[in-house]
Design a protein around this motif. Structure first.
Motif, PDB file in Angstrom:
ATOM      1  N   ALA A   9      -2.658   5.799  -2.878  1.00 42.04           N
ATOM      2  CA  ALA A   9      -4.094   5.321  -2.712  1.00 42.04           C
ATOM      3  C   ALA A   9      -4.690   5.561  -4.062  1.00 42.04           C
ATOM      4  N   ALA A  12      -3.444   3.211  -6.925  1.00 36.91           N
ATOM      5  CA  ALA A  12      -3.649   1.847  -6.690  1.00 36.91           C
ATOM      6  C   ALA A  12      -5.102   1.572  -7.340  1.00 36.91           C
ATOM      7  N   LYS A  25      -3.783  -3.771  -0.608  1.00 33.72           N
ATOM      8  CA  LYS A  25      -3.413  -2.648  -1.153  1.00 33.72           C
ATOM      9  C   LYS A  25      -4.725  -1.991  -1.309  1.00 33.72           C
ATOM     10  N   SER A  29      -6.381   1.435   0.040  1.00 34.06           N
ATOM     11  CA  SER A  29      -6.293   2.760  -0.797  1.00 34.06           C
ATOM     12  C   SER A  29      -7.748   2.972  -0.560  1.00 34.06           C
TER      13      SER A  29
END
Length: 86
Positions: A9, A12, A25, A29
């Protein structure tokens, strides 16, 4: 919290250009990082993202197309106040 989830996380959200093709994502995250801080997220109240993340090459191409379309010089002349340079 699993360290692998937290690391993924953090990766990202720290490098959005690398993950810009996968907006889910970012949501995942963000929720992992907020949960790690003990904060609750109400996903029903979240709007769509108000920004777009693009890799640098796409942004550069968009800027160049805009400059060409508007007829502006690619490098405008410097604005220097009279008397500023001795």
């Amino acid at each position: 919290m699993d360290r692998d989830f937290f690391s993924a996380a953090l990766d990202a959200v720290s490098d959005p250009e690398t993950h810009c093709d996968n907006p889910n994502k970012f949501v995942w995250s963000w929720s992992v990082l907020k949960s790690a801080r003990g904060q609750h997220i109400n996903f029903d109240k979240l709007d769509e993202p108000a920004h777009r993340i693009e890799p640098p090459s796409r942004i550069t191409d968009r800027i160049r197309r805009h400059i060409a379309a508007t007829g502006l010089p690619a490098r405008p002349p410097a604005l220097i106040a009279q008397g500023a340079i001795a």
